[in-house]
Motif scaffolding. Structure first.
Motif, short mmCIF file in Angstrom:
data_model
loop_
_atom_site.label_atom_id
_atom_site.label_comp_id
_atom_site.label_asym_id
_atom_site.label_seq_id
_atom_site.Cartn_x
_atom_site.Cartn_y
_atom_site.Cartn_z
N THR A 95 0.85 -1.19 0.00
CA THR A 95 0.00 0.00 0.00
C THR A 95 0.89 1.24 0.00
O THR A 95 2.01 1.21 0.51
N THR A 149 -0.02 5.12 1.12
CA THR A 149 -1.08 5.97 1.64
C THR A 149 -0.64 7.42 1.69
O THR A 149 0.56 7.73 1.69
N SER A 150 -1.61 8.30 1.76
CA SER A 150 -1.28 9.72 1.88
C SER A 150 -0.61 10.01 3.22
O SER A 150 0.21 10.93 3.32
N GLN A 151 -0.92 9.20 4.24
CA GLN A 151 -0.23 9.37 5.52
C GLN A 151 1.25 8.99 5.38
O GLN A 151 2.12 9.69 5.89
N ASP A 152 1.52 7.88 4.66
CA ASP A 152 2.91 7.52 4.37
C ASP A 152 3.61 8.67 3.65
O ASP A 152 4.76 9.01 3.95
N ARG A 163 -3.25 1.99 -3.59
CA ARG A 163 -2.71 3.36 -3.58
C ARG A 163 -3.86 4.32 -3.27
O ARG A 163 -4.91 4.29 -3.93
N ASP A 164 -3.66 5.16 -2.27
CA ASP A 164 -4.71 6.11 -1.89
C ASP A 164 -5.07 7.03 -3.05
O ASP A 164 -4.24 7.31 -3.93
#
Length: 771
Positions: free
Chosen positions: A393, A395-398, A434-435
């Motif tokens: 994944t 993410t936008s947090q990543d 993927r976000d």
């Protein structure tokens, strides 16, 4: 009938991870219809409105452009009009438009107010402003004086070009004269950079492959191609050596093709294994290499520092950077900044420099990352794979956390669908995990996907990458994959879908196996009926299984007969052979069991021999498919029930949360357990009761046990050695030993074959037949 909004393509974010959903979305491209037809565009546009009106595409059209209209868009439009049956194109300029033809096409950027006023007066289309970079409008409508109008207007040259790509897809193929539905499309990309990076290890693509890929990118609104094949010696190993003249000419042709398709060609160099960071002569060599590329039209450059030993090898570097808090980061930043100053900033029109740091996939910060971020000039773009080399994944947090560490714009290097780490696999599933908000607001300016060594096969998942990067808010992986397969070969859609399902499992989709999901319940019903000696139930379940195995075998023949892409068929030949063998072997195994169940030994015996021969052929075919329940089905048909399958397992450890011990006894030899990285690791299985056993089979992953013991126990406490292996070479170990009564069976590791742990696809135990 009143106007209706037949399709509104502004839909919520939807990152579906599966493929087993109804695939009934409209087909991309030239639809065939006899009545009003809903159309769909790939990639999915931000807004698409369609009425039930339209008009025929007359063989005579007028084409109105402006000074400087993108030549590639003009050429593309003329080509598709001729393909659609247009025989006469009367061209004129917006300053003095010729409007006599029945259908008028307006093509250009049309940013001046007098131009927009002219178009509005003639067409009745009011909203013609395009404000987003690479954005476009495609609108078709009945205008004044009984004329039909088509407006293709872009914010810039790329937007105009993309508008022509979209226009081609809305043309409805009808008998006689093609049809133009009345639509209004407003579209622009979410990600500024969208494309691919040829960054894999192994044989690089051919020149023809690259030309085809770049055209494919243009057709799917991808605007970036990074040339970085690891095994091009002039890219990495011999980076100082100038390219031969014939290679320069090939690169020049690639650059020209990229320009025609509005694709930015990025030339990358990977000097990190041998460069002296402080050396002026090495910097000069880099600049000379880049200068040669500039001369053939390259305007985008990358210096890569991934997959290298970051230690400073040269005395000069140690002397210059040894006192820094992080010497490798300081040395790399010094090189990047000098190249940025001495080459990029001295060449007008050069794109921003791109780099990959050595710590490109780790979670969290490191002293290297912090020093790299501090020293590297702020305009340099940093590529990042997400967390993990192949990130399940992103993410936008990543992205937020990584951007906070590097403090540079991030360009995702997505290691999907690349298969250089497992060269006997294809990854054909859609991009997932993927976000939808990986955007500049989260520090991400784009995504480049690293494809497979198989260029044509890569187009199937790359289609979905194009969908995602253009409009991630509307991205539906299952729908995108369906449209990809329809475009790739509509006539062979069904067999192609089955082949994709057989090459589907990845870490991005939790290693899903759509065929196995369908077949496993049928296999379980078949063996339950066989154990119960229920001839009718065995026959019924056998027929259902035969249908599935027949589909596998028939799909291969249909693909070979119907897919016109010979390069693709050559690339996937080994996988097709394997699928065909699985189908044949499955049919043979069912026939053998049915004959054995009915007491027909005369039929069962030759079927058994045939099955053994097919299994030998399967074992000799190195390509792997993601239908792991079939090999274990064939194994049981020959050797009887695997007592360990589905039973409770125990282990000393699991490497990560998704490589759990139950996967070694799940009856699927594509899923696996893996231990931590020490020699004294083990896995055991509780058979549920005491059996007389005399055979164990270990299906090793590449991290196998060089030395190990097979131990047995009746109570799970007192263990007895029944076999010791001192020199395994991995793959499959079939271990025969004198029959012994046991309930528990263990593989006790002694010595690993690598720095990794022990990893088993399947741990099988068999009851003795000589009781």
């Amino acid at each position: 009938m009143a106007k209706r909004k037949a399709l509104k393509a502004v839909i919520s974010a939807c990152l579906v991870t599966g493929f087993l959903v109804p695939l009934n979305a409209p087909v991309t491209g030239n639809a065939k219809a006899s009545g009003p037809s809903e159309i769909i565009v790939s990639p999915i546009p931000k807004s698409l409105e369609q009425t039930d009106k339209g008009f025929p595409l007359n063989p005579k059209v007028g084409l109105v452009t402006e000074k400087g209209t993108d030549p590639a868009a003009v050429a593309e439009l003329k080509q598709l009009l001729q393909k659609a049956g247009v025989t006469s194109i009367v061209e004129s300029d917006i300053k003095n438009p010729k409007l006599q033809e029945p259908v008028i096409i307006w093509l250009g950027e049309f940013s001046e107010q007098d131009e927009l006023k002219t178009i509005r007066q003639q067409t009745g289309i009011e909203n013609l402003e395009v404000t987003k970079k690479e954005g476009y409008i495609v609108a078709s409508k009945h205008g004044t004086k009984n004329k039909k109008h088509i407006v293709i207007s872009g914010h810039d040259e790329a937007g105009t070009f993309y508008g022509t790509q979209t226009f081609e897809q809305i043309i409805v193929d009808r008998k006689g004269t093609h049809w133009i539905p009345e639509v209004e499309i407003k579209d622009w990309p979410t990600m500024p950079i969208r494309g691919s990076i040829e960054g894999f290890y192994g044989a690089p693509w051919s020149h023809e492959d690259r030309l085809s890929q770049i055209s494919f990118y243009g057709e799917h609104k991808m605007n970036s191609y990074i040339y970085a094949p690891k095994d091009d010696p002039y890219h990495r190993e011999k980076w100082k050596v100038p390219y031969p003249e014939e290679k320069i000419q090939e690169l020049a042709e690639l650059v020209q093709t990229a320009q025609e398709n509005h694709v930015i060609f990025t030339f990358a160099i990977s000097p990190g294994n041998t460069i002296t960071y402080s050396s002026k002569s090495d910097l000069d060599a880099l600049i000379q290499k880049a200068e040669a590329m500039w001369d053939v039209g390259v305007r985008s450059f990358a210096l890569y520092l991934d997959d290298i030993d970051p230690s400073l090898r040269s005395p000069e570097d140690r002397a210059m950077f040894g006192g820094d808090p992080n010497p490798p980061a300081a040395a790399q930043a010094y090189l990047l900044n000098r190249f940025n100053e001495e080459f990029i900033k001295k060449h007008k029109g050069a794109e921003r420099l791109i780099t990959v740091p050595t710590d490109y996939y780790q979670a969290g910060t490191t002293s290297y990352r912090e020093r790299f971020a501090e020293l590297v000039q702020s305009d340099i773009i940093v590529q990042w794979t997400g967390i993990g080399v192949v990130a399940p994944t992103i993410t936008s947090q990543d992205a937020d956390e990584t951007h906070e560490i590097f403090k540079h714009d991030l360009l995702i290097w997505d290691n999907y669908p690349v298969n250089d780490f497992d060269r006997n696999r294809l990854f054909l599933a859609p991009l997932t995990g993927r976000d939808s908000d990986l955007t500049p607001e989260h520090g991400v300016i784009g995504l480049t996907a690293n494809p497979m060594n198989e260029a044509e096969a890569s187009k199937i998942p790359l289609f979905t990458v194009a969908d995602y990067t253009w409009n991630p808010e509307a991205y539906d992986p299952a729908d995108s994959l369906k449209r990809s397969l329809k475009e790739f070969s509509e006539v062979a859609y069904e067999p192609l879908k089955l082949f994709v399902e057989a090459s589907y499992a990845t870490s991005l989709n939790n290693n899903r196996e759509p065929i196995a999901e369908r077949v496993k319940p049928l296999i379980e019903q078949f063996w339950m009926a066989e154990e119960a000696k229920d001839n009718q139930a065995v026959s019924t379940a056998g027929k259902a299984l035969l249908q599935e195995f027949s589909k596998m075998r028939q799909a291969v023949k249909e693909l070979r007969d119907q897919v016109g892409n010979e390069k693709f068929l050559i690339e996937v030949a080994g996988y097709l052979n394997k699928l065909e063998l699985y189908g044949q072997a499955g049919e043979t195994a069912v026939d053998m069991v049915l004959a054995r169940q009915s007491g027909d030994t005369a039929k069962a015996a030759p079927k058994r021999l045939e099955l053994q021969q097919l299994r030998t052929a399967i074992d000799k075919t190195p390509q792997k498919l993601s239908i792991g329940v079939v090999p274990t089905f064939l194994e049981r048909a020959i050797n009887g029930k695997n007592l360990a399958e589905g039973k409770k397992a125990a282990a000393s450890s699991s490497e990560v949360s998704w490589l759990t011990l139950d996967l070694a006894v799940d009856g699927n030899n594509n899923t696996r357990w893996a231990s931590l990285y020490t020699d004294d690791q083990w896995i055991s299985v509780d058979l549920g009761q005491v059996y007389a056993i005399d055979k164990v089979k270990l299906y090793w992953e590449s991290a196998y046990g060089k030395q190990y013991k097979i131990q047995v126990s009746k109570d799970g406490s007192q263990w007895m050695d029944v076999y010791t292996e001192l020199n395994s070479n991995g793959e499959t170990d079939e271990i025969q030993f004198p029959a012994v009564e046991a309930r528990y069976v263990k593989m006790q590791g002694i010595k690993r074959s690598s720095s990794w742990g022990y990893s088993l696809y399947e741990f099988s135990v068999y009851e003795s037949q000589n009781k």
